[in-house]
Scaffold this motif. Structure first.
Motif, PDB file in Angstrom:
ATOM      1  N   SER A 121     -10.964  -4.649  11.841  1.00 40.03           N
ATOM      2  CA  SER A 121     -11.985  -4.617  12.894  1.00 40.03           C
ATOM      3  C   SER A 121     -12.915  -3.434  12.691  1.00 40.03           C
ATOM      4  O   SER A 121     -14.143  -3.571  12.792  1.00 40.03           O
ATOM      5  N   GLU A 154     -10.120   7.580  10.169  1.00 43.74           N
ATOM      6  CA  GLU A 154      -8.887   6.820   9.947  1.00 43.74           C
ATOM      7  C   GLU A 154      -7.698   7.778   9.810  1.00 43.74           C
ATOM      8  O   GLU A 154      -7.726   8.695   9.003  1.00 43.74           O
ATOM      9  N   ARG A 156      -4.653   7.145   8.673  1.00 49.89           N
ATOM     10  CA  ARG A 156      -3.821   6.974   7.474  1.00 49.89           C
ATOM     11  C   ARG A 156      -4.595   7.405   6.228  1.00 49.89           C
ATOM     12  O   ARG A 156      -5.815   7.533   6.268  1.00 49.89           O
ATOM     13  N   ARG A 162      -3.082  -2.766   9.685  1.00 57.51           N
ATOM     14  CA  ARG A 162      -1.954  -3.708   9.657  1.00 57.51           C
ATOM     15  C   ARG A 162      -2.089  -4.730   8.525  1.00 57.51           C
ATOM     16  O   ARG A 162      -1.298  -5.670   8.443  1.00 57.51           O
ATOM     17  N   ILE A 190      -0.874 -14.259   5.888  1.00 61.78           N
ATOM     18  CA  ILE A 190      -1.442 -15.605   5.801  1.00 61.78           C
ATOM     19  C   ILE A 190      -2.884 -15.616   6.279  1.00 61.78           C
ATOM     20  O   ILE A 190      -3.214 -14.997   7.294  1.00 61.78           O
ATOM     21  N   ALA A 315       2.967 -21.471   9.619  1.00 58.63           N
ATOM     22  CA  ALA A 315       2.074 -20.337   9.470  1.00 58.63           C
ATOM     23  C   ALA A 315       1.958 -19.609  10.800  1.00 58.63           C
ATOM     24  O   ALA A 315       1.312 -18.608  10.892  1.00 58.63           O
TER      25      ALA A 315
END
Ligand code: FAJ
Length: 697
Positions: A121, A154, A156, A162, A190, A315
């Motif tokens: 996002s 950010e 990280r 994720r 997926i 899924a």
């Protein structure tokens, strides 16, 4: 036909205005002009979808109008599509900025927009802002200033949030090109519905050219003792499960409808414009007593409810009403029609009484209501232990899709996104899903992402006339950033945890929705082997867990274990190594957080030995276990609709507050809990920020 498909694959109804288009146009166009507009808009989308590597220019868009008098309509269509991220989004190179968005800034100094979080996002939002701001190039110069700068903070040391493809041991060799590195998907895995509306299609296939593998619907289910469940038996129980789910769906909240208008379907199908486009504007007609044309009022549904395919179920997110379900058929009649036999003496008039459960508590849950239904079915059909294991396997599958126990899902709202699923192939990215956020970060030009920058407090001023930077963002490393607008994309779990301080505190309406919404957990046990001992051509296989004996009640409890390794993904085709990804869903996800690696590996190996006996099942050569709840920058896996969540809460999550804007999967009510939903929320937030900078269209 191609233009119709282009609109559909852009999540727009080719025959009707989007509610926002309706608001924009209703005072300015006649009903007949709606058809002209839709023809132009669909044709512009066609230009974009046929090659999203190439930027669609205003000149090309205007060329979609058949007559000169409609050039103005074409400009509006172009600007609306551009501003809202339907065209020219993603990693597209922007040619010399044109005056595509003819608006001016209010002040002369350089503005700063800060995006917090470099997940899909945040990156989607920052990339879109960069693109839209570049196209306003001349206007910033006219204002005597520079285009606003966009900075992404950010926590990280990497992008993707994720979406994280963990490199495998001995494979962290940077000389291996990214798409060929061996990785394990720790988070999203997926991509759903590639051809039918998923915006990631344009990025993955059209722009970044990332290879992918289409999932096949050849799943089998192993019972706990290693026997394979017969397909016919699996289908019989699944029908029963769906029947109960469908009966529980009568408690579903009514979907919101929006006002819009349709064009002339026949003309649009053939790409023709009406000959006479005169008359009163839509709003004049609506406010008068004149009868409206037959197609004047319609609700804005961009998609229709469709029954889901097997792969779609596996899924994740799509158990839904099957066409033709008749709630007036008694449960006993339905069971007979499915192929079940009634117990001797049972009446075909017997049906399920779910009201007692659904209406007796303040916050009924899906799980409790369905279990009540299963219990009632047991009175007139003989459900054997294997049937109960199968029913609980389906519960586990829903728990995976929602990252929460079915007993935590709101009965009326758990599937509030129903009808928005994308049809078409579901896929997995070859070489790591993280290539997508990396692409967004780097292409066509690196975004300014500041890694290892953990935001700890946000001081903001909601006074519109405040003369200066409205937001001060403070980070744990001591850095302070001043900004005019901030887009917050940190996961709902982070917002719930209170690890970011807001000064003043967020208003009650925002804080309350953060608390009402659910944020759940799904974990993975990733097992790498030297050689595959499973069937390499199967993308996934399920496991029915044994019930546990509950001493206190002297009964067997099928719910305790059901989510333990309930599904194995075989990712040999996408990860580059023989690898199984075992899912820990529902209560099992929490169990994984609290258990040691050794314990989980021992347990899963025991299960695999039973499933594949007499083959020998070795210990994995490498194991990676996710614990998303413990991750300080996620605090869980994805959002779900909890019992106290209210209709429209995802939209409330998305609503800006002063200079603070909100994006992230938990702000996308149409596609929550997904990567594409996160991306779409970033596009939406970018449009909001641009509107605040340069005004509405
Ligand atoms: O495959 O689309 C999946 N496919 C998918 N999404 C998934 C799926 C699930 C699914 C399957 C089929 C259909 C729909 C969904 C199921 C599962 O297999 N899978 C999945 C599995 C796991 C274990 C997880 C954890 C997630 C999924 N998801 C969900 C998506 O991954 C997420 O919805 C999406 O990636 C969210 O993107 P976002 O941009 O909204 O959020 P983040 O967390 O990626 O980015 C926020 C950033 O803020 C992070 O980079 C974080 O480090 C940063 N941050 C946090 N606090 C901060 C901070 N930065 C600065 N200061 C701070 N204080």
């Amino acid at each position: 036909r191609q233009t119709i498909l282009a609109a559909e694959s852009s999540r727009l109804n080719p025959f009707a205005l989007h509610p926002e288009e309706y608001k924009l146009l209703r005072e300015h166009v006649t009903h007949a002009q709606v058809t002209v507009y839709l023809n132009i808009r669909n044709a512009i989308l066609r230009l974009w979808t046929r090659n999203p590597l190439v930027y669609v220019t205003l000149g090309e868009a205007v060329g979609c109008a058949r007559e000169k008098r409609y050039f103005g309509l074409a400009q509006v269509a172009y600007q609306w599509l551009l501003r809202n991220g339907y065209i020219n989004f993603g990693c597209v190179d922007i040619p010399n900025p044109t005056a595509a968005i003819p608006r001016r800034t209010k002040g002369g100094h350089q503005k700063t927009v800060i995006v917090i979080g470099a997940g899909m996002s945040g990156l989607g939002c920052a990339r879109q802002l960069e693109g839209l701001l570049a196209q306003l190039g001349d206007h910033w110069v006219n204002e005597g200033g520079k285009a606003p700068k966009v900075i992404v903070l950010e926590a990280r040391p990497r992008v993707g949030g994720r979406v994280y493809s963990h490199p495998l041991r001995n494979q962290n060799n940077s000389t291996i090109p990214e798409g060929h590195r061996c990785t394990a998907e720790m988070g999203a895995q997926i991509v759903t519905g590639f051809d039918h509306g998923n915006p990631l299609n344009a990025l993955i296939r059209g722009q970044l050219g990332i290879p992918y593998h289409g999932l096949r619907d050849n799943t089998i289910l192993y019972d706990h003792n290693g026997t394979i469940v017969e397909r016919s038996h699996d289908t019989l129980v699944e029908k029963l499960y769906n029947d109960i789910l469908e009966r529980a769906s009568v408690y579903r909240n009514k979907p919101a409808t929006f006002r819009t208008v349709e064009g002339d379907r026949n003309l649009i199908l053939f790409g023709r414009d009406p000959s006479d486009t005169g008359g009163a504007s839509i709003s004049t007609l609506e406010n008068s007593n004149t009868p409206l044309p037959a197609n004047a009022n319609t609700t804005a549904s961009t998609t229709e409810e469709k029954p889901s395919s097997g792969v779609e179920k596996l899924a994740g997110r799509a158990y839904q009403l099957t066409a033709g379900f008749n709630p007036n058929t008694t449960a006993a009649e339905a069971a007979i029609a499915m192929g079940w036999q009634l117990k001797p003496g049972a009446s075909p008039n017997q049906t399920l009484e779910l009201d007692k459960m659904a209406k007796s508590v303040d916050y009924p849950t899906l799980g409790e209501t369905m279990d009540y239904g299963i219990k009632q079915y047991q009175e007139f059909i003989d459900l054997k232990p294997r049937d109960l294991r199968l029913l609980n396997w389906h519960h586990a599958n829903l728990e995976y899709a929602n990252a929460a126990s079915v007993n935590q899902l709101s009965l009326s709202g758990w599937d509030q996104d129903i009808g928005n699923e994308f049809e078409g192939e579901h896929t997995q990215i070859i070489g790591g899903y993280q290539q997508v956020p990396r692409g967004l970060w780097q292409c066509p030009k690196k975004l300014d992402v500041r890694f290892k920058t953990v935001v700890k407090s946000i001081q903001y001023n909601t006074n519109e006339h405040y003369n200066g930077k409205s937001v001060k963002v403070e980070c744990t490393n001591g850095e302070i950033f001043e900004a005019d607008q901030v887009v917050l994309t940190t996961p709902l779990g982070v917002l719930k945890s209170g690890s970011i301080n807001f000064h003043p505190p967020l208003p009650d309406w925002k804080q309350a929705v953060i608390e009402r919404m659910g944020f759940g957990v799904l974990n993975k046990v990733i097992l790498v082997y030297e050689e595959a001992f499973w069937e390499k051509d199967r993308d996934m296989f399920g496991l029915l867990n044994e019930a546990e004996h509950r001493e206190s009640l002297d009964t067997k409890d099928y719910s305790l274990n059901r989510g333990h390794f309930y599904l194995f993904w075989n990712t040999i085709k996408t990860s580059g190594r023989p690898m199984l990804v075992a899912l820990m869903a529902g209560d099992a996800a929490h169990y994984a957080e609290a258990s040691s690696d050794d314990c989980l590996v021992k347990e899963v190996t025991g299960r695999l030995k039973q499933m594949f006996s007499p083959k020998s099942v070795p210990l994995p050569s490498e194991t990676i276990i996710t614990r998303w709840r413990k991750d300080p920058y996620a605090r869980g896996s994805y959002s779900y609709v909890g019992p106290k969540t209210q209709v429209g809460d995802y939209d409330v999550m998305a609503r800006p507050h002063g200079p603070l804007y909100f994006a992230g999967e938990a702000t996308c009510g149409t596609h929550p809990a997904t990567v594409h939903g996160a991306y779409l929320s970033g596009l939406r937030a970018a449009a909001e920020v641009i509107e605040s900078l340069v005004g509405p269209l």
